[in-house]
Design a protein around this motif. Structure first.
Motif, PDB file in Angstrom:
ATOM      1  N   VAL A 152     -20.301  -2.830 -15.333  1.00 39.27           N
ATOM      2  CA  VAL A 152     -20.436  -1.543 -16.018  1.00 39.27           C
ATOM      3  C   VAL A 152     -19.067  -0.877 -16.087  1.00 39.27           C
ATOM      4  CG1 VAL A 152     -21.512   0.741 -15.944  1.00 39.27           C
ATOM      5  CG2 VAL A 152     -22.819  -1.282 -15.223  1.00 39.27           C
ATOM      6  N   THR A 153     -18.703  -0.435 -17.289  1.00 39.79           N
ATOM      7  CA  THR A 153     -17.397   0.198 -17.469  1.00 39.79           C
ATOM      8  C   THR A 153     -17.389   1.655 -17.041  1.00 39.79           C
ATOM      9  OG1 THR A 153     -17.870   0.818 -19.779  1.00 39.79           O
ATOM     10  CG2 THR A 153     -16.805  -1.327 -19.388  1.00 39.79           C
TER      11      THR A 153
ATOM     12  N   PRO B  62     -10.359  -5.467 -14.041  1.00 37.75           N
ATOM     13  CA  PRO B  62     -10.623  -4.110 -14.515  1.00 37.75           C
ATOM     14  C   PRO B  62      -9.319  -3.449 -14.988  1.00 37.75           C
ATOM     15  CG  PRO B  62     -11.635  -4.499 -12.356  1.00 37.75           C
ATOM     16  CD  PRO B  62     -10.659  -5.603 -12.604  1.00 37.75           C
ATOM     17  N   ILE B  63      -9.393  -2.743 -16.102  1.00 33.98           N
ATOM     18  CA  ILE B  63      -8.204  -2.176 -16.728  1.00 33.98           C
ATOM     19  C   ILE B  63      -8.493  -0.747 -17.173  1.00 33.98           C
ATOM     20  CG2 ILE B  63      -6.659  -2.339 -18.740  1.00 33.98           C
ATOM     21  CD1 ILE B  63      -7.094  -5.386 -18.595  1.00 33.98           C
ATOM     22  N   GLY B  64      -7.578   0.161 -16.875  1.00 34.44           N
ATOM     23  CA  GLY B  64      -7.695   1.526 -17.368  1.00 34.44           C
ATOM     24  C   GLY B  64      -7.840   2.539 -16.260  1.00 34.44           C
ATOM     25  N   GLN B  65      -8.297   3.724 -16.648  1.00 32.36           N
ATOM     26  CA  GLN B  65      -8.456   4.800 -15.679  1.00 32.36           C
ATOM     27  C   GLN B  65      -9.552   5.775 -16.082  1.00 32.36           C
ATOM     28  OE1 GLN B  65      -4.911   7.102 -15.015  1.00 32.36           O
ATOM     29  NE2 GLN B  65      -5.768   8.207 -13.256  1.00 32.36           N
ATOM     30  N   LEU B  66      -9.403   6.404 -17.260  1.00 33.11           N
ATOM     31  CA  LEU B  66     -10.305   7.475 -17.646  1.00 33.11           C
ATOM     32  C   LEU B  66     -10.971   7.214 -18.990  1.00 33.11           C
ATOM     33  CD1 LEU B  66      -8.195  10.645 -16.733  1.00 33.11           C
ATOM     34  CD2 LEU B  66     -10.177   9.754 -15.485  1.00 33.11           C
TER      35      LEU B  66
ATOM     36  N   ARG C 274     -13.561  14.623 -18.246  1.00 31.32           N
ATOM     37  CA  ARG C 274     -13.344  13.173 -18.336  1.00 31.32           C
ATOM     38  C   ARG C 274     -13.788  12.508 -17.036  1.00 31.32           C
ATOM     39  NH1 ARG C 274      -7.433  12.116 -20.775  1.00 31.32           N
ATOM     40  NH2 ARG C 274      -8.316  10.027 -21.055  1.00 31.32           N
ATOM     41  N   ILE C 275     -14.303  11.309 -17.171  1.00 28.01           N
ATOM     42  CA  ILE C 275     -14.825  10.550 -16.035  1.00 28.01           C
ATOM     43  C   ILE C 275     -14.087   9.220 -15.953  1.00 28.01           C
ATOM     44  CG2 ILE C 275     -17.111  11.619 -16.156  1.00 28.01           C
ATOM     45  CD1 ILE C 275     -18.050   9.022 -17.604  1.00 28.01           C
ATOM     46  N   PRO C 276     -14.227   8.498 -14.836  1.00 28.47           N
ATOM     47  CA  PRO C 276     -13.594   7.182 -14.758  1.00 28.47           C
ATOM     48  C   PRO C 276     -14.148   6.214 -15.790  1.00 28.47           C
ATOM     49  CG  PRO C 276     -14.191   7.969 -12.566  1.00 28.47           C
ATOM     50  CD  PRO C 276     -14.831   8.899 -13.552  1.00 28.47           C
ATOM     51  N   ASN C 277     -13.298   5.327 -16.272  1.00 33.41           N
ATOM     52  CA  ASN C 277     -13.679   4.249 -17.190  1.00 33.41           C
ATOM     53  C   ASN C 277     -12.766   3.069 -16.917  1.00 33.41           C
ATOM     54  OD1 ASN C 277     -15.008   3.470 -20.072  1.00 33.41           O
ATOM     55  ND2 ASN C 277     -12.886   2.755 -20.012  1.00 33.41           N
ATOM     56  N   LEU C 278     -13.340   1.923 -16.684  1.00 28.90           N
ATOM     57  CA  LEU C 278     -12.566   0.708 -16.460  1.00 28.90           C
ATOM     58  C   LEU C 278     -12.985  -0.356 -17.458  1.00 28.90           C
ATOM     59  CD1 LEU C 278     -12.481   0.435 -12.546  1.00 28.90           C
ATOM     60  CD2 LEU C 278     -10.572   0.966 -14.054  1.00 28.90           C
ATOM     61  N   GLY C 279     -12.084  -0.678 -18.384  1.00 29.97           N
ATOM     62  CA  GLY C 279     -12.322  -1.810 -19.263  1.00 29.97           C
ATOM     63  C   GLY C 279     -12.322  -3.106 -18.475  1.00 29.97           C
ATOM     64  N   LEU C 280     -12.781  -4.183 -19.095  1.00 30.63           N
ATOM     65  CA  LEU C 280     -12.956  -5.450 -18.391  1.00 30.63           C
ATOM     66  C   LEU C 280     -12.354  -6.591 -19.211  1.00 30.63           C
ATOM     67  CD1 LEU C 280     -16.659  -4.758 -17.463  1.00 30.63           C
ATOM     68  CD2 LEU C 280     -14.764  -4.812 -15.822  1.00 30.63           C
TER      69      LEU C 280
ATOM     70  N   GLY D 150      -6.264   1.152 -22.617  1.00 35.42           N
ATOM     71  CA  GLY D 150      -6.057   0.024 -21.715  1.00 35.42           C
ATOM     72  C   GLY D 150      -5.152  -1.027 -22.330  1.00 35.42           C
ATOM     73  N   GLN D 151      -4.318  -1.638 -21.494  1.00 36.67           N
ATOM     74  CA  GLN D 151      -3.373  -2.649 -21.980  1.00 36.67           C
ATOM     75  C   GLN D 151      -3.439  -3.888 -21.102  1.00 36.67           C
ATOM     76  OE1 GLN D 151      -1.307  -2.677 -24.843  1.00 36.67           O
ATOM     77  NE2 GLN D 151      -1.329  -4.806 -24.188  1.00 36.67           N
ATOM     78  N   PRO D 152      -4.209  -4.890 -21.509  1.00 36.13           N
ATOM     79  CA  PRO D 152      -4.211  -6.143 -20.750  1.00 36.13           C
ATOM     80  C   PRO D 152      -2.825  -6.774 -20.727  1.00 36.13           C
ATOM     81  CG  PRO D 152      -6.024  -6.061 -22.325  1.00 36.13           C
ATOM     82  CD  PRO D 152      -5.110  -4.918 -22.658  1.00 36.13           C
ATOM     83  N   LEU D 153      -2.473  -7.367 -19.597  1.00 34.24           N
ATOM     84  CA  LEU D 153      -1.171  -8.012 -19.477  1.00 34.24           C
ATOM     85  C   LEU D 153      -1.149  -9.360 -20.172  1.00 34.24           C
ATOM     86  CD1 LEU D 153      -0.318  -7.177 -15.746  1.00 34.24           C
ATOM     87  CD2 LEU D 153       0.442  -5.999 -17.819  1.00 34.24           C
ATOM     88  N   ASP D 154      -2.318  -9.971 -20.308  1.00 34.71           N
ATOM     89  CA  ASP D 154      -2.412 -11.285 -20.938  1.00 34.71           C
ATOM     90  C   ASP D 154      -2.874 -11.148 -22.384  1.00 34.71           C
ATOM     91  OD1 ASP D 154      -1.734 -12.567 -18.522  1.00 34.71           O
ATOM     92  OD2 ASP D 154      -3.817 -12.419 -17.843  1.00 34.71           O
ATOM     93  N   HIS D 155      -2.683 -12.229 -23.135  1.00 29.31           N
ATOM     94  CA  HIS D 155      -3.142 -12.263 -24.527  1.00 29.31           C
ATOM     95  C   HIS D 155      -4.661 -12.137 -24.575  1.00 29.31           C
ATOM     96  CE1 HIS D 155      -3.513 -13.385 -28.715  1.00 29.31           C
ATOM     97  NE2 HIS D 155      -4.391 -14.307 -28.370  1.00 29.31           N
ATOM     98  N   VAL D 156      -5.156 -11.396 -25.537  1.00 27.74           N
ATOM     99  CA  VAL D 156      -6.597 -11.217 -25.730  1.00 27.74           C
ATOM    100  C   VAL D 156      -7.016 -11.958 -26.990  1.00 27.74           C
ATOM    101  CG1 VAL D 156      -8.424  -9.556 -26.214  1.00 27.74           C
ATOM    102  CG2 VAL D 156      -6.643  -9.001 -24.545  1.00 27.74           C
TER     103      VAL D 156
END
Length: 219
Positions: free
Chosen positions: A41-42, A101-105, A115-121, A140-146
Motif C-alpha cells: 500500500v502506497t 519504496p520511493i518518495g515521502q509525501l 499532506r500525508i505520507p506516500n511511498l511509491g513502489l 519520486g525518482q527511481p535510481l534505476d531505469h523504469v
C-alpha cells in the motif's frame, strides 16, 4: 512479468515466484484475488486502501505479508492489524522481486487538506521489466531505469501538464494508466491521448489494461 489492472490504482503484478497486489482501494475490484505473496500500500487514502475489505482480503490470502507506508501502518496498527512499515530507500524482497519504496509525501491536493505520507513502489527482478507505481505523488525518482510506469491519469491533486512532465522525466518504455475511476469515457480517452502523444518526444506507448486479463509487459 504480468500485470492486471483491477480498477483505479490497484494492480496485481505476477512473477514466476511472486504475486504482488498493490493499492487495494475502494474503487477497485480485488474480490477474486487469491494466492498473493504480498499486499503493498502506497498510502492510507481509501481509494488505495479499503480497510472495510482488508480483513476478507487477508483471509483469502493467509500467506501474504502486508506492507504499507508509515501513515497507513500507524492507522492499521491502531486497529490491531499485523503490518510491516515501509521506509523510503529501504529495499526488501518478495521472492526474486526487489521492492524499493520511493518518495515521502502525498501530492498537495490544496492548502486545506494536510499532506500525508506516500511511498511509491519500484519492483525489479532479473529477466523481467521493472515497474514503478508512484501512489499519489509525481516527485519520486527511481535510481534505476523504469520499463513500465503506472501513471495516475486524473486526481484532485493532478494536472495533465504535471503528468506529462512526470512521464518525460522517468522515460519509461510503456505507461500503464491508473487512478482513473473518476473520469468519464471521453475524458479518459482525452487524457490518454495527451499522455501517449506527449509523454516522450515522438510519443510513448500506452498499455491500457483496464478490463483486460493478466498481460505480459516485458520489453
Amino acid at each position: 512479468m504480468k500485470v492486471t489492472h483491477l480498477g483505479h490504482a490497484c494492480l496485481l503484478v505476477e512473477y514466476p515466484d511472486a504475486r504482488i497486489l498493490i493499492d487495494p482501494g475502494n474503487f477497485s475490484d480485488f474480490s477474486q484475488v487469491r494466492d498473493v505473496d504480498a499486499i503493498l500500500v502506497t498510502h492510507q487514502h481509501p481509494d488505495h486502501l479499503d480497510t472495510h475489505k482488508l480483513d476478507d482480503l487477508l483471509a483469502r490470502n493467509p500467506k501474504a505479508v502486508l506492507r504499507t507506508d508509515t501513515g497507513a501502518a500507524k492507522m492499521l496498527q491502531e486497529s490491531g492489524a499485523e503490518v510491516t512499515t515501509n521506509e523510503a530507500g529501504q529495499s526488501f524482497t518478495i521472492g526474486s522481486v526487489t521492492v524499493t519504496p520511493i518518495g515521502q509525501l502525498h501530492a498537495e491536493i490544496h492548502p486545506y487538506v494536510p499532506r500525508i505520507p506516500n511511498l511509491g513502489l519500484l519492483l525489479a527482478a532479473d529477466g523481467h521489466s521493472s515497474l514503478f507505481h508512484p501512489g499519489d505523488a509525481l516527485d519520486g525518482q527511481p535510481l534505476d531505469h523504469v520499463d513500465v510506469l503506472a501513471v495516475p491519469v486524473s486526481a484532485p491533486w493532478g494536472a495533465v501538464k504535471e503528468t506529462i512532465a512526470f512521464v518525460r522525466r522517468i522515460g519509461p518504455q510503456f505507461v500503464v494508466p491508473i487512478h482513473d475511476a473518476t473520469l468519464s469515457e471521453p475524458g479518459r480517452a482525452m487524457y490518454l491521448k495527451h499522455i501517449g502523444d506527449f509523454g516522450l518526444d515522438g510519443g510513448v506507448t500506452v498499455r491500457d489494461l483496464r478490463g483486460e486479463p493478466a498481460t505480459e509487459l516485458n520489453g
